[in-house]
Design a protein around this motif. Structure first.
Motif, short mmCIF file in Angstrom:
data_model
loop_
_atom_site.label_atom_id
_atom_site.label_comp_id
_atom_site.label_asym_id
_atom_site.label_seq_id
_atom_site.Cartn_x
_atom_site.Cartn_y
_atom_site.Cartn_z
N TYR A 133 77.77 -49.06 -90.71
CA TYR A 133 76.41 -49.59 -90.61
C TYR A 133 76.50 -50.96 -89.95
N PHE A 135 74.49 -53.38 -89.50
CA PHE A 135 73.89 -54.53 -90.20
C PHE A 135 74.67 -54.90 -91.46
N VAL A 161 65.09 -56.90 -87.24
CA VAL A 161 64.86 -57.03 -88.68
C VAL A 161 63.40 -57.37 -88.91
N LEU A 190 69.37 -60.28 -95.71
CA LEU A 190 68.89 -58.90 -95.65
C LEU A 190 69.46 -58.06 -96.79
N ARG A 324 64.99 -54.25 -93.81
CA ARG A 324 65.55 -53.41 -92.75
C ARG A 324 64.44 -52.55 -92.20
N GLU A 334 67.50 -43.34 -88.35
CA GLU A 334 68.38 -44.41 -88.85
C GLU A 334 69.66 -44.41 -88.08
#
Length: 338
Positions: A133, A135, A161, A190, A324, A334
């Motif tokens: 991922y 992020f 974001v 986040l 997110r 996603e």
């Protein structure tokens, strides 16, 4: 760009006035204090393009990473077989694998060993990697003992974001290759389920000095109002470390930048060519969300004076939280990594 004075700072000024019984002494102290608080803003890596698109960067000369950080992840190019001369060259090699118009990157992180003495036989190794991922990168180690430099690369649409407010979500494109330390802190926020303490507290419209495209109107003053919204990203329970100066381009309408070394920040509602390039720009507001920022700038405020400058402070601060958003921004999918 002014910083907000704290109650303790104002209290010190009042105490000095009582102790010395002289307005002159108090003014001297206030002037010295103000000089340390007042800064001049910076600008953005982006220019406005046609509505609906992400604001475009000045095609990035940036390719920065964070020293003493080793990111883990699946290798798409092994450093033992791929050596380069600098961290920037390693970064650009990763970028070259992330040049698609849309969609996830083949390479979204890189790790370089650039300290000849510490790296030994590994000197010059450039590992190109893919995070599960992007992020939430897999950090293997960090600290002065770590000999690696690492960075992130986000594909188009992967770098967005949301900054949630009661008036709507402000979608921000992040610049990890230009402001890696700044983006690392945003990604830390986040991961929180909250951002208690994060808020907007200052709001100033474009007034009659800038047109609807953010361009300055000839012969008009440069403020006040100063065409911005300002706040803090200091979250309770999170250790904030001052952000080093990173990329400081010209401020554009939509630029998101730190005041000084943070955690105070601002979103510009105009093209501020009159401001010197002093502040780190770590993102830009998507054009379609400028309407939300403009709405916030019209909310009720009260007048305060910071460093001898009139500023408009919101009657009610606006709480903030990073969220997110689906990838890509306009699709309901996603991002995933192998």
């Amino acid at each position: 760009m002014g910083r907000r004075q704290t109650d303790s700072e104002l209290g010190r000024c009042a105490l000095l006035a009582l102790l010395f019984l002289g307005a002159t002494s108090c003014c001297v102290v206030y002037t010295l204090l103000s000089a340390g608080l007042r800064r001049t803003p910076t600008s953005s890596v982006l220019d406005s393009i046609e509505s609906g698109d992400v604001l475009g960067r000045e095609e990035a000369q940036c390719c920065r990473g964070i020293e003493h950080l080793e990111l883990w992840g699946d290798a798409v190019k092994w450093g033992a077989d791929f050596k380069v001369n600098s961290s920037e060259e390693c970064c650009r090699a990763c970028k070259a694998m992330c040049s698609g118009v849309d969609g996830p990157c083949l390479c979204d992180s890189w790790v370089f060993c650039g300290n000849r003495e510490a790296c030994g036989a590994k000197f010059g190794e450039c590992w190109l990697k893919k995070q599960k991922y992007s992020f939430y990168p897999d950090r293997r180690d960090s600290g002065e003992h770590v000999m690696w430099t690492s960075g992130l690369i986000f594909g188009k649409g992967e770098d967005i974001v949301g900054l949630q407010t009661e008036y709507g979500v402000l979608h921000i494109e992040l610049f990890p290759d230009c402001a890696p330390h700044s983006v690392a802190y945003i990604l830390e926020l986040l991961r929180l389920r909250h951002c208690v303490g994060c808020q907007l507290y200052r709001a100033e419209s474009r007034g009659t000095s800038w047109d609807s495209q953010g361009n300055h109107i000839k012969s008009a003053p440069f403020g006040p109002p100063f065409a911005l919204i300002q706040g803090t990203l200091a979250a309770h329970g999170t250790m904030f470390k001052e952000i080093p100066t990173e990329e400081c381009p010209q401020i554009r309408r939509g630029s998101v930048a730190w005041v000084g070394s943070g955690p105070e920040f601002f979103i510009s509602l105009a093209n501020h060519n009159e401001w010197s390039q002093t502040y780190t720009v770590f993102g830009s507001l998507l054009p379609e969300d400028l309407e939300i920022a403009e709405k916030i700038a019209q909310l009720p405020t009260k007048l305060e004076v910071w460093s001898n400058i009139d500023v408009s402070v919101l009657d009610e601060p606006i709480r903030l939280r990073f969220i997110r958003v689906p990838f890509p921004h306009k699709q309901n999918t996603e991002s995933s990594q192998s």
